[in-house]
Design a protein around this motif. Structure first.
Motif, short mmCIF file in Angstrom:
data_model
loop_
_atom_site.label_atom_id
_atom_site.label_comp_id
_atom_site.label_asym_id
_atom_site.label_seq_id
_atom_site.Cartn_x
_atom_site.Cartn_y
_atom_site.Cartn_z
N VAL A 77 -19.69 7.40 6.50
CA VAL A 77 -18.61 6.41 6.42
C VAL A 77 -17.67 6.78 5.29
N GLU A 78 -16.40 6.44 5.48
CA GLU A 78 -15.42 6.63 4.43
C GLU A 78 -14.41 5.49 4.52
N THR A 79 -13.83 5.16 3.37
CA THR A 79 -12.91 4.04 3.30
C THR A 79 -11.64 4.50 2.60
N TYR A 80 -10.50 4.08 3.13
CA TYR A 80 -9.22 4.56 2.65
C TYR A 80 -8.32 3.43 2.14
N PHE A 81 -7.46 3.79 1.20
CA PHE A 81 -6.32 2.95 0.85
C PHE A 81 -5.08 3.84 0.92
N LEU A 82 -3.92 3.22 0.99
CA LEU A 82 -2.69 3.95 1.25
C LEU A 82 -2.15 4.63 0.01
N SER A 83 -1.73 5.87 0.18
CA SER A 83 -1.07 6.61 -0.89
C SER A 83 -0.25 7.72 -0.27
N SER A 84 0.82 8.10 -0.95
CA SER A 84 1.65 9.20 -0.46
C SER A 84 0.95 10.54 -0.65
N GLU A 85 -0.07 10.57 -1.53
CA GLU A 85 -0.82 11.80 -1.78
C GLU A 85 -2.24 11.64 -1.24
N ALA A 86 -2.62 12.53 -0.32
CA ALA A 86 -3.96 12.48 0.24
C ALA A 86 -4.98 13.03 -0.76
N THR A 146 -22.31 1.75 2.23
CA THR A 146 -23.21 2.89 1.99
C THR A 146 -24.58 2.43 1.51
N GLN A 147 -24.62 1.36 0.73
CA GLN A 147 -25.90 0.87 0.23
C GLN A 147 -26.71 0.18 1.32
N THR A 148 -26.02 -0.46 2.26
CA THR A 148 -26.70 -1.23 3.30
C THR A 148 -27.10 -0.40 4.50
N LEU A 149 -26.26 0.52 4.92
CA LEU A 149 -26.43 1.18 6.21
C LEU A 149 -27.26 2.46 6.16
N ARG A 150 -27.59 2.91 4.96
CA ARG A 150 -28.38 4.14 4.84
C ARG A 150 -27.71 5.28 5.63
N ILE A 151 -26.48 5.55 5.28
CA ILE A 151 -25.67 6.52 6.00
C ILE A 151 -24.95 7.40 5.00
N ALA A 152 -24.57 8.59 5.41
CA ALA A 152 -23.90 9.52 4.52
C ALA A 152 -22.64 8.91 3.91
N ASN A 153 -22.47 9.13 2.62
CA ASN A 153 -21.35 8.57 1.87
C ASN A 153 -20.26 9.63 1.75
N ARG A 154 -19.16 9.43 2.48
CA ARG A 154 -18.05 10.36 2.44
C ARG A 154 -17.00 9.96 1.41
N GLY A 155 -17.22 8.82 0.76
CA GLY A 155 -16.38 8.44 -0.36
C GLY A 155 -15.19 7.55 -0.03
N VAL A 156 -14.58 7.04 -1.11
CA VAL A 156 -13.33 6.29 -1.03
C VAL A 156 -12.20 7.29 -1.21
N LYS A 157 -11.23 7.26 -0.31
CA LYS A 157 -10.16 8.25 -0.33
C LYS A 157 -8.81 7.57 -0.14
N GLN A 158 -7.77 8.36 -0.35
CA GLN A 158 -6.42 7.86 -0.15
C GLN A 158 -5.66 8.83 0.74
N LEU A 173 -8.49 0.81 5.14
CA LEU A 173 -8.91 1.28 6.46
C LEU A 173 -10.34 1.79 6.34
N VAL A 174 -11.23 1.25 7.16
CA VAL A 174 -12.65 1.58 7.11
C VAL A 174 -13.02 2.41 8.33
N GLU A 175 -13.58 3.59 8.10
CA GLU A 175 -14.11 4.42 9.19
C GLU A 175 -15.63 4.20 9.20
N ILE A 176 -16.12 3.50 10.23
CA ILE A 176 -17.51 3.01 10.20
C ILE A 176 -18.53 4.04 10.67
N GLY A 177 -18.08 5.22 11.08
CA GLY A 177 -19.00 6.25 11.54
C GLY A 177 -18.31 7.17 12.53
N PHE A 178 -18.99 8.24 12.90
CA PHE A 178 -18.41 9.24 13.81
C PHE A 178 -18.97 9.07 15.22
N VAL A 179 -18.11 8.67 16.14
CA VAL A 179 -18.56 8.55 17.53
C VAL A 179 -18.82 9.94 18.12
#
Length: 228
Positions: A77-86, A146-158, A173-179
């Motif tokens: 899982v990874e979670t994003y916030f908006l920024s002009s720089e990725a 990440t603490q609850t789901l026992r899943i790989a932590n891809r981090g907070v990103k922008q 924006l929350v990406e809850i996993g890879f389909v």
């Protein structure tokens, strides 16, 4: 339909189900009002999603997605916030994939030169109070997942997500996993696991609400959050 898994799981079905679960939990347990940009199988233009949130004077904007990658082993899982720089090239690729949905929009939905609009939005947001709060909200929700789901932590990103642009409130924006990952797709099909995801998001939102209420009390203002 968004991303699709190896056995046919569609992002649009998955995220609508998870989001409905989040809505019920937040309203039942936090007593807050939640409004959905869609409550059935139909398309909403990216620009209209934050416009809806602004029109309703929402306090938070949470966009829930499922991830995809050409490498089936990609997970987490990874979670994003908006920024002009990725944050990195991977974050840019995720934003590009999510932004690609504008190709489905009618020309009239786009409101002129899309890239000029995006650049203006990003610049405005970078100068606003919302970016800091968006980063804080992303970190809190991400930690809960990440603490609850026992899943790989891809981090907070922008990154420059068009769907978050123009939100006049903290937005993530929350990406809850890879389909596209066979193992994760199997989990994401399970009703029990979807409920766990929703509860993890709820826990994060509850923690952010406590943070916000403390901030308002410290500022001597009434804590009247209207999470939508």
């Amino acid at each position: 339909s968004g991303a699709s898994g190896p056995t046919g799981l569609q992002e649009k079905e998955l995220v609508l189900d998870v989001t409905r679960r989040v809505k019920k939990l937040v309203e039942d347990q936090l007593g807050l009002k939640v409004l959905l940009t869609r409550d059935a199988d139909f398309f909403v233009a990216l620009r209209d999603r934050t416009s809806f949130a602004n029109r309703e004077r929402a306090d938070l904007f949470v966009s829930i997605h499922a991830n995809a990658h050409r490498q089936a082993a990609a997970d987490g899982v990874e979670t994003y916030f908006l920024s002009s720089e990725a944050t990195d090239s991977a974050a840019r690729q995720v934003a590009a994939a999510e932004n690609g949905v504008v190709q489905l929009e009618r020309p009239n939905d786009r409101g002129g030169n899309r890239m000029d609009i995006v650049k203006a939005i990003l610049w405005d947001l970078a100068q606003s109070e919302f970016q800091m709060e968006s980063e804080r909200l992303a970190a809190i929700v991400h930690d809960s997942m990440t603490q609850t789901l026992r899943i790989a932590n891809r981090g907070v990103k922008q990154a420059g997500f068009y769907v978050l642009g123009g939100a006049a409130m903290p937005a993530i924006l929350v990406e809850i996993g890879f389909v596209t990952n066979p193992r994760e797709e199997r989990r994401l099909k399970e009703t029990r696991y979807r409920e766990e995801i929703a509860r993890a998001i709820l826990t994060g939102l509850a923690e952010y609400k406590r943070h916000w209420n403390q901030k308002m009390r410290a500022a001597g203002e009434p804590a009247t959050a209207r999470t939508r």
